[in-house]
Write a protein that holds these residues in place. Structure first.
Motif, mmCIF file in Angstrom:
data_model
loop_
_atom_site.group_PDB
_atom_site.id
_atom_site.type_symbol
_atom_site.label_atom_id
_atom_site.label_comp_id
_atom_site.label_asym_id
_atom_site.label_seq_id
_atom_site.Cartn_x
_atom_site.Cartn_y
_atom_site.Cartn_z
ATOM 1 N N UNK A 8 0.861 -1.184 0.000
ATOM 2 C CA UNK A 8 0.000 0.000 0.000
ATOM 3 C C UNK A 8 0.897 1.232 0.000
ATOM 4 N N UNK A 9 0.541 2.225 -0.792
ATOM 5 C CA UNK A 9 1.363 3.434 -0.864
ATOM 6 C C UNK A 9 0.639 4.518 -1.640
ATOM 7 N N UNK A 10 1.044 5.754 -1.382
ATOM 8 C CA UNK A 10 0.539 6.902 -2.128
ATOM 9 C C UNK A 10 1.549 7.354 -3.185
ATOM 10 N N UNK A 11 2.579 6.533 -3.438
ATOM 11 C CA UNK A 11 3.695 6.951 -4.278
ATOM 12 C C UNK A 11 3.311 7.420 -5.665
ATOM 13 N N UNK A 12 2.359 6.742 -6.291
ATOM 14 C CA UNK A 12 1.993 7.133 -7.660
ATOM 15 C C UNK A 12 1.538 8.585 -7.696
ATOM 16 N N UNK A 13 0.711 8.973 -6.754
ATOM 17 C CA UNK A 13 0.193 10.344 -6.779
ATOM 18 C C UNK A 13 1.216 11.362 -6.293
ATOM 19 N N UNK A 14 2.165 10.930 -5.465
ATOM 20 C CA UNK A 14 3.285 11.818 -5.147
ATOM 21 C C UNK A 14 4.058 12.129 -6.418
ATOM 22 N N UNK A 15 4.271 11.103 -7.247
ATOM 23 C CA UNK A 15 4.981 11.302 -8.507
ATOM 24 C C UNK A 15 4.206 12.151 -9.493
ATOM 25 N N UNK A 16 2.908 11.905 -9.604
ATOM 26 C CA UNK A 16 2.077 12.680 -10.518
ATOM 27 C C UNK A 16 2.092 14.155 -10.145
ATOM 28 N N UNK A 17 1.788 14.449 -8.894
ATOM 29 C CA UNK A 17 1.730 15.853 -8.465
ATOM 30 C C UNK A 17 3.127 16.468 -8.433
ATOM 31 N N UNK A 18 4.128 15.678 -8.034
ATOM 32 C CA UNK A 18 5.493 16.202 -7.982
ATOM 33 C C UNK A 18 6.004 16.627 -9.343
ATOM 34 N N UNK B 141 4.133 17.352 -11.996
ATOM 35 C CA UNK B 141 3.307 18.481 -12.427
ATOM 36 C C UNK B 141 3.790 19.772 -11.769
ATOM 37 N N UNK B 142 4.055 19.704 -10.467
ATOM 38 C CA UNK B 142 4.539 20.891 -9.759
ATOM 39 C C UNK B 142 5.914 21.322 -10.263
ATOM 40 N N UNK C 159 3.931 9.368 -16.063
ATOM 41 C CA UNK C 159 2.576 9.557 -16.585
ATOM 42 C C UNK C 159 2.355 11.010 -16.992
ATOM 43 N N UNK C 160 2.832 11.921 -16.157
ATOM 44 C CA UNK C 160 2.643 13.349 -16.427
ATOM 45 C C UNK C 160 3.526 13.810 -17.583
ATOM 46 N N UNK C 161 4.802 13.459 -17.543
ATOM 47 C CA UNK C 161 5.725 13.894 -18.589
ATOM 48 C C UNK C 161 5.294 13.353 -19.949
ATOM 49 N N UNK D 157 2.239 12.459 -20.713
ATOM 50 C CA UNK D 157 0.974 13.104 -21.029
ATOM 51 C C UNK D 157 1.152 14.503 -21.591
ATOM 52 N N UNK D 158 2.226 15.165 -21.196
ATOM 53 C CA UNK D 158 2.532 16.498 -21.709
ATOM 54 C C UNK D 158 3.270 16.455 -23.044
ATOM 55 N N UNK D 159 3.531 15.250 -23.532
ATOM 56 C CA UNK D 159 4.197 15.109 -24.820
ATOM 57 C C UNK D 159 5.700 15.309 -24.763
ATOM 58 N N UNK D 160 6.289 15.178 -23.576
ATOM 59 C CA UNK D 160 7.736 15.322 -23.427
ATOM 60 C C UNK D 160 8.380 13.975 -23.755
#
Length: 410
Positions: free
Chosen positions: A130-140, A142-143, A197-199, A201-204
Motif C-alpha cells: 500500500x502506498x501513495x507513491x503514484x500520486x506523489x509522482x504525478x503531483x510532484x 506536475x509541480x 505519466x505526467x511527462x 501526457x505532456x508530450x515530453x
C-alpha cells in the motif's frame, strides 16, 4: 474472528490532510466482504469525501470512535488524540528514527497501542503493498513543470490542488510549452512511474540516459534513471542491485555528469542515509552545474539534495536556495539561485484519486490478513509496537525511543 469495529479517524495533523484510508464506497465494501466488521466514520469537515457520502453508503457516522477496536488514519495522530489500548494504522514516520516523531512513538508505547505502519506493510519479498507513491509522482512532476514555467514566465498552469481530480488536471497539459530543455528523473518505483505519466501526457519525449548525456535535441526531453545509472561501486567492480540496497555505503555517487546537461531535476528515488548523495553544495557552485529547478518529490530534508533545507507547503510550494550562503528564501528572486519544490504531502493535492487508489490496495492487500489468520505474516511484519513494547523486528528503535541516538536506519 470475533466482531470488530473499524474506525476511520478524523485527521488531526496540521497542516490539514484531506485524504482518507477508505473511500465511502470502499467502507461499504468492507462491511459487505467482512461480515464480522462494522465500519464507523468519525465525523469530519476536512475530508475530500463529505460525511454525507459515507452516510449514503450506509456507514455509521459518529463524533466519538472510542469504542472502535481498529483505528485507521493517514498522517500521524496527535499525541493528545491517541486512545490507549487500540490498534492504529497510519504513517508514523518513525522507522528512520525521525527525531520529530520520537515523542509520538514514546506515547504509543506508554498508551499500550498496537501500531501498524502503512510504510512497513509488505509482501513476502519485501515489496510494499500500500502506498501513495503514484500520486506523489504525478503531483510532484506536475509541480516541477509548473515551477519551471513560473521561473521563466513560460506558461501559467492551475495548481494541482485547484483541480477537481486527475482528469481535470490533465486538461492543463495542453498549456505546457517548453523550450528544448532536459529533464532528469530519478527512481524506478511508484513515484517515478507516476511522474512519467505526467511527462508523457505532456508530450515530453523520453530518451535513454546515454542519449541524454551525449545528444542535443530540438524539443524538451527527459530521461529516467535507476540506481545503477548514477551510483557505482567504490572498488570499480560490477554494480549489483541487491548489494547496493544492502550495503549502499560501499558505493559512490556518479550523478554529477547529469547536472552538467540537465535543466530540471525531478527526484523520485528512495534514499538511504548510508547511500551516496546526488550532489553537494560545492557542486552547485561549480560553473558547469546547469540545474536551476529541482522538484524533490522525496523531500528528504538535508538528505541526498543539499538545497532541500525544509519542506514546502501546498499553499507555498517553492522557495529559492542560495548556494553561496546555504540558505533558503523567497522564490524567483535571483537567476543564481536554485528554485526548489519540496512539498512533503503531494498526494493531498489530488486527495480523491489518491485515496481511491490507496484504499483499493488496503482492501485487496491488507484487510484479508488483518481480519483473517495472517498466515503470510503481513500484519506481523508491519507491527512496530505491541503490548507496550517494540516488536522484535523494530527493536533497533529502542535507543531512539530512549533518546540515546539522533539518527539511524532500519
Amino acid at each position: 474472528m470475533e466482531n470488530v469495529k473499524l474506525g476511520i479517524i478524523k485527521e488531526g495533523k496540521v497542516p490539514v490532510d484531506r485524504r482518507v484510508p477508505l473511500t465511502p464506497a470502499q467502507a461499504k465494501e468492507v462491511e459487505e466482504n467482512f461480515k464480522n466488521v462494522k465500519v464507523v466514520c468519525q465525523s469530519s469537515d476536512i475530508r475530500c469525501f463529505e460525511d454525507d457520502e459515507y452516510r449514503q453508503n450506509g456507514i455509521t457516522l459518529s463524533y466519538s470512535i472510542d469504542d472502535c477496536d481498529v483505528l485507521m488514519g493517514v498522517k500521524e495522530v496527535p499525541i493528545d488524540s491517541l486512545i490507549p489500548n487500540k490498534t492504529y494504522f497510519f504513517f508514523s514516520h518513525t522507522i528512520k528514527e525521525q527525531h520529530y516523531n520520537r515523542k509520538l512513538l514514546q506515547a504509543i508505547l506508554q498508551k499500550n497501542i498496537r501500531l501498524i505502519d502503512y510504510e512497513t506493510l509488505t509482501d513476502s519479498s519485501g515489496t510494499r503493498i500500500v502506498a501513495f507513491g503514484r500520486y506523489a509522482g504525478i503531483v510532484g512532476a506536475y509541480n516541477g513543470i509548473w515551477a519551471y514555467g513560473k521561473r521563466y514566465n513560460l506558461f501559467d498552469l492551475r495548481r494541482a490542488h485547484a483541480c477537481f481530480d486527475l482528469e481535470d488536471l490533465k486538461t492543463e497539459y495542453a498549456k505546457v510549452s517548453l523550450p528544448p530543455i532536459k529533464i532528469v528523473l530519478t527512481g524506478g518505483g511508484r513515484v517515478s512511474k507516476g511522474a512519467m505519466e505526467v511527462l508523457n501526457g505532456m508530450g515530453i519525449r523520453k530518451v535513454t540516459p546515454e542519449e541524454f548525456l551525449k545528444n542535443d535535441f530540438d524539443t524538451a526531453v527527459y530521461c529516467q534513471l535507476d540506481t545503477w545509472d548514477y551510483n557505482k561501486p567504490k572498488d570499480d567492480g560490477e554494480f549489483i542491485r541487491n548489494d547496493f540496497y544492502t550495503n549502499p555505503q560501499n558505493y559512490e555517487g556518479d550523478f554529477l555528469k547529469y547536472t552538467k546537461v540537465a535543466d530540471l531535476l525531478i527526484a523520485g528515488a528512495y534514499w538511504d542515509p548510508r547511500a551516496p548523495v546526488l550532489f553537494r553544495r560545492e557542486d552547485i557552485m561549480e560553473p558547469d552545474f546547469k540545474i536551476r529547478v529541482i522538484a524533490d518529490v522525496t523531500c528528504d530534508i538535508e538528505g541526498s539534495i543539499p538545497s532541500t533545507k525544509r519542506p514546502c507547503t501546498i499553499a507555498e510550494p517553492i522557495y529559492d536556495y542560495n548556494p553561496q550562503d546555504d540558505k533558503v528564501g523567497a522564490p524567483l528572486i535571483s537567476e543564481g539561485n536554485i528554485t526548489v519544490m519540496a512539498v512533503d504531502n503531494l498526494p493531498c493535492e489530488l486527495p480523491r484519486n489518491a485515496s481511491e487508489d490507496f484504499g483499493r490496495e488496503l482492501v485487496d492487500n491488507v484487510l484479508p490478513h488483518l481480519f483473517g489468520d495472517d498466515t503470510e505474516a503481513v500484519i506481523k511484519r508491519a507491527t512496530i509496537a505491541e503490548n507496550g513494547a517494540l516488536t522484535e523486528r523494530y527493536s533497533y528503535l529502542q535507543n531512539y525511543v530512549d533518546d540515546k541516538t539522533t539518527a539511524g536506519t532500519p
